[in-house]
Write an enzyme that holds these catalytic residues in place. Structure first.
Site, mmCIF file in Angstrom:
data_model
loop_
_atom_site.group_PDB
_atom_site.id
_atom_site.type_symbol
_atom_site.label_atom_id
_atom_site.label_comp_id
_atom_site.label_asym_id
_atom_site.label_seq_id
_atom_site.Cartn_x
_atom_site.Cartn_y
_atom_site.Cartn_z
ATOM 1 N N SER A 171 -6.898 4.369 -0.515
ATOM 2 C CA SER A 171 -6.694 3.008 -0.748
ATOM 3 C C SER A 171 -8.007 2.030 -0.894
ATOM 4 C CB SER A 171 -6.020 2.343 0.302
ATOM 5 O OG SER A 171 -6.517 2.786 1.606
ATOM 6 N N ASP A 220 0.633 -1.078 -0.213
ATOM 7 C CA ASP A 220 0.032 -0.057 -0.057
ATOM 8 C C ASP A 220 0.793 0.995 -0.164
ATOM 9 O OD1 ASP A 220 -2.251 1.581 -0.070
ATOM 10 O OD2 ASP A 220 -3.127 0.563 1.985
#
Length: 265
Positions: free
Chosen positions: A112, A61
């Site tokens: 995200s 991420d």
């Protein structure tokens, strides 16, 4: 960067008949030799036509070009290098690499939730939503119906494959939640607004629902507090946050799931 530049130069010179390779002043340079070797490794690469037994979607991420450079530099310096000349495992010629554009339908700087959702569905999504189509609206659960997207995990379950989700963050966090959840707000981890009752459930509940449905076979990560009621102490001394009084861990074990929170259990 030096390796990339030298590789490009070697490729250009290799494709030219104007130079005799062994007569070049740089022919004895290790940079030049490494560039030639990298090109040859790519040319010799053979497609793998075997049937894959497993597929792992690994999301680092926030690992953009700048972060990846910092990782390469740090890893190289830990090995005693200057850093830039280091090559990370997935940057070697045997891997197929590419750059991707990361953005949301309605945001240039993405979060995200929809980016992980796009990896699990194949389509771009809206900011703060997870696995809902482009007509869905953030915070508006009335737009959930008819906008749910088909997930990679659902496709694999239909194909008879097992599906697992592993995260160093909370299991209900946006990135891991994109494996199994569909929600109009990524922050609805343990509750939804009253007006959403009967329309969609919170993310933690969706995980257990998907386990009961046979889609999720394995889940490992943090965020225990979103699975137990308010006032209930968790295994490591924390406290639950669920206002509905439902203990999802008990529900999961009641369904036959094995629950472990340390190496002893």
């Amino acid at each position: 960067m030096k390796t990339i530049v030298c590789t490009s130069l070697a490729l250009a010179l290799t494709g030219s008949v104007a130079f005799a390779q062994d007569a070049l002043p740089q022919a004895s340079s290790q940079w030049y030799k490494d560039g030639e070797a990298a090109i040859q490794a790519i040319l010799d690469r053979q497609p793998n036509t075997n049937r894959a037994k497993n597929v792992i979607l690994l999301i680092a991420d926030g690992n953009g070009v700048g972060t990846n450079y910092a990782t390469r530099l740090f890893d190289g310096q830990q090995k005693g290098m200057l850093g830039e000349e280091n090559v990370l495992p997935y940057e070697t010629p045997e891997f197929y690499s590419a750059l991707v554009k990361t953005y949301n339908i309605n945001a240039q700087t993405p979060d995200s939730a929809p980016t992980a959702g796009s990896m699990n569905t194949g389509v771009k999504q809206r900011f703060n939503l997870i696995n809902l189509g482009e007509e869905a609206i953030h915070d508006d659960c009335s737009t959930v119906e008819g906008n749910q997207l088909a997930l990679f995990s659902e496709m694999m379950t239909e194909a008879g494959k097992s599906v697992g989700v592993v995260s160093t963050a909370r299991l209900t966090h946006a990135t891991p939640a994109a494996v199994y959840a569909k929600t109009a707000n990524r922050n609805w981890e343990d509750s939804v607004p009253e007006e959403c009752d009967g329309i969609q459930t919170d993310i933690a509940t969706q995980l257990i629902d998907q386990m009961e449905a046979g889609m999720i076979d394995f889940a490992m990560g943090g965020g225990r507090r979103h699975f137990v009621p308010e006032g209930v102490e968790t295994d490591e001394g924390g406290s639950g946050r669920r206002a509905d009084g439902v203990n999802l861990i008990d529900r999961a074990t009641g369904l036959g799931a094995q629950y472990a929170w340390n190496t002893e259990t």
